[in-house]
Scaffold this motif. Structure first.
Motif, PDB file in Angstrom:
ATOM      1  N   ILE A 151       0.843  -1.184   0.000  1.00  0.00           N
ATOM      2  CA  ILE A 151       0.000   0.000   0.000  1.00  0.00           C
ATOM      3  C   ILE A 151       0.880   1.237   0.000  1.00  0.00           C
ATOM      4  O   ILE A 151       1.810   1.359   0.810  1.00  0.00           O
ATOM      5  N   TYR A 152       0.608   2.147  -0.911  1.00  0.00           N
ATOM      6  CA  TYR A 152       1.307   3.436  -0.959  1.00  0.00           C
ATOM      7  C   TYR A 152       0.373   4.522  -0.441  1.00  0.00           C
ATOM      8  O   TYR A 152      -0.824   4.538  -0.772  1.00  0.00           O
ATOM      9  N   ALA A 153       0.914   5.413   0.367  1.00  0.00           N
ATOM     10  CA  ALA A 153       0.131   6.553   0.859  1.00  0.00           C
ATOM     11  C   ALA A 153       0.215   7.680  -0.163  1.00  0.00           C
ATOM     12  O   ALA A 153       1.307   8.130  -0.515  1.00  0.00           O
ATOM     13  N   LYS A 154      -0.944   8.123  -0.643  1.00  0.00           N
ATOM     14  CA  LYS A 154      -0.996   9.206  -1.626  1.00  0.00           C
ATOM     15  C   LYS A 154      -1.951  10.268  -1.113  1.00  0.00           C
ATOM     16  O   LYS A 154      -3.170  10.107  -1.150  1.00  0.00           O
ATOM     17  N   LYS A 155      -1.354  11.344  -0.579  1.00  0.00           N
ATOM     18  CA  LYS A 155      -2.132  12.404   0.081  1.00  0.00           C
ATOM     19  C   LYS A 155      -2.979  11.786   1.190  1.00  0.00           C
ATOM     20  O   LYS A 155      -2.464  11.245   2.144  1.00  0.00           O
ATOM     21  N   THR A 198       6.192  -4.786  -8.674  1.00  0.00           N
ATOM     22  CA  THR A 198       6.217  -4.500  -7.233  1.00  0.00           C
ATOM     23  C   THR A 198       6.296  -5.799  -6.447  1.00  0.00           C
ATOM     24  O   THR A 198       7.035  -5.900  -5.463  1.00  0.00           O
ATOM     25  N   THR A 199       5.547  -6.804  -6.883  1.00  0.00           N
ATOM     26  CA  THR A 199       5.593  -8.120  -6.234  1.00  0.00           C
ATOM     27  C   THR A 199       6.991  -8.708  -6.309  1.00  0.00           C
ATOM     28  O   THR A 199       7.527  -9.213  -5.314  1.00  0.00           O
ATOM     29  N   LEU A 200       7.607  -8.634  -7.487  1.00  0.00           N
ATOM     30  CA  LEU A 200       8.957  -9.170  -7.661  1.00  0.00           C
ATOM     31  C   LEU A 200       9.941  -8.443  -6.756  1.00  0.00           C
ATOM     32  O   LEU A 200      10.825  -9.064  -6.146  1.00  0.00           O
ATOM     33  N   GLU A 240       9.525  -2.644   0.513  1.00  0.00           N
ATOM     34  CA  GLU A 240       9.023  -3.015   1.833  1.00  0.00           C
ATOM     35  C   GLU A 240       7.624  -3.617   1.722  1.00  0.00           C
ATOM     36  O   GLU A 240       6.780  -3.144   0.947  1.00  0.00           O
ATOM     37  N   ILE A 241       7.373  -4.662   2.492  1.00  0.00           N
ATOM     38  CA  ILE A 241       6.074  -5.321   2.509  1.00  0.00           C
ATOM     39  C   ILE A 241       5.157  -4.579   3.476  1.00  0.00           C
ATOM     40  O   ILE A 241       5.541  -4.315   4.619  1.00  0.00           O
TER      41      ILE A 241
END
Length: 372
Positions: A12-16, A48-50, A58-59
């Motif tokens: 999960i990426y934090a975007k705003k 991203t999985t690879l 980071e997981i």
């Protein structure tokens, strides 16, 4: 060689003020020595999985196990993996020999052992004559062989290939694909390849994990994903050319169920194996591969229509017909016919090769009813 397991993997990426899921609850169980392809369109989360497997990303949640060992918090160098990127990333001033040996020398491996390993890998990848060359003297295919050699020299338990053929032209790409398949049989290492090219995945992998927007759609053999797609996305993504898919309505005529397209352009009986799954006056998505539509004569046909476009490609011919806003086409032997635009044509659908999908979920209709 080791078993690779991904359990409920998330990124999960934090975007705003929102969370962007790059990978959602991914579960994969890759056997010892298996060749697995992560396949999907750009931005689906496969690279991203690879990178999470390699330890470069980071997981957020979940676990990665290599050979039964949880590696979530291990440094990349301690995971015993080999990684070859799509960009060759070699050191220009160093020879091919020194590029391949760089990590071994940094790890304190003795020169004699380094030489033995490089000679073995060089023979396997047919780069013996390139060891004294600098990277700038190599072709794209040669650079990719060296790139893979650097990944293999560490004798990894898991080999990770990130779009290794994307920079190569057609003929070199096909040759390298064959060489990678041969290489895998020689080293028998658990191998994961990331690709957006479904032909590449079908040719190389024992099993294919098809991913869309971070979610696993289907994990199966090339035969399974081609002949038994779990949903409409897989059906349309796998196969070149792609599957014909069109919207149909189920009607009843003289006691029998029929599929018809909008405005009654074409109508044909519902296959016997789908009668128990479809309902009268319901809309479905009908799918059939071009190779499963034949041009026939006589009374035994599914659709009678006119040719929109006829393409003779040498080994095969493609017969296009126009159905309202979309085109459906058939692939037939070039020896069978020679048609032109406007010619009447009878097409027969192979009944056992028809696929029916739910119009909103995109799932195979059999699976939807089983879940209910």
């Amino acid at each position: 060689m080791a078993k690779l397991v991904l359990h409920q993997l998330k990124k999960i990426y934090a975007k705003k003020d929102e969370k962007v899921y790059a990978v959602k609850n991914l579960n994969l169980d890759c056997s010892d020595g298996e060749f697995v392809a992560l396949l999907g369109p750009s931005g689906c989360g496969k690279s991203t999985t690879l990178r999470m497997i390699a330890g470069l990303e980071e997981i957020t949640e979940g676990d990665i196990l290599i050979g039964g060992r949880k590696v979530n918090d291990l440094h990349p160098k301690d995971r015993n993996i080999g990684l070859a990127f799509e960009n060759y990333a070699m050191y220009p001033p160093l020879s091919v020999y020194d590029n391949i040996s760089f990590n071994l020398r940094a790890g304190g491996v003795q020169k004699k052992e380094i030489k033995q390993r490089i000679n073995k890998i060089a023979e396997l990848l047919d780069i013996q004559d390139l060891l004294d060359f600098k990277p700038g003297m190599l072709s794209g295919g040669q650079k990719q062989r060296v790139n893979i050699a650097r990944a293999l020299i560490r004798e990894p338990e898991v080999l990770l290939l990130d779009e290794p053929l994307s920079h190569l032209d057609g003929k070199v790409r096909q040759k390298m694909r064959t060489e990678i398949k041969h290489l895998h049989t020689e080293i028998n290492s658990t191998t994961i390849i990331v690709t957006h090219d479904q032909l590449e995945a079908m040719a190389l992998a024992d099993r294919i994990a098809i991913i869309k927007e971070g979610e696993l759609q289907q994990f199966g053999t090339p035969y399974e994903v081609f002949n038994h797609p779990q949903n409409e996305f897989v059906a349309g993504f796998i196969g070149e050319p792609p599957m014909n898919i069109m919207e149909v309505l189920t009607i009843r005529n003289k006691g029998r169920l029929f599929f018809k397209t909008k405005n009654n352009v074409i109508s044909f009986p519902v296959p016997d194996n789908y009668v128990q799954y479809v309902r009268e006056n319901e809309t479905y998505h009908f799918g059939i591969r071009p190779t499963d539509i034949s041009v026939v004569e006589g009374e035994d046909f599914s659709v009678e229509t006119n040719v929109s476009i006829f393409e003779n490609l040498g080994e095969e011919c493609r017969v296009h017909i126009r159905l309202e806003e979309q085109t459906m086409f058939s692939i037939v032997s070039s020896e069978l016919l020679n048609l032109k635009q406007g010619d009447p044509v009878k097409l027969k659908f192979e009944q056992h090769r028809i696929h029916i999908f739910h119009p909103s979920s995109g799932e195979r209709i059999e699976n939807v009813l089983q879940e209910v």
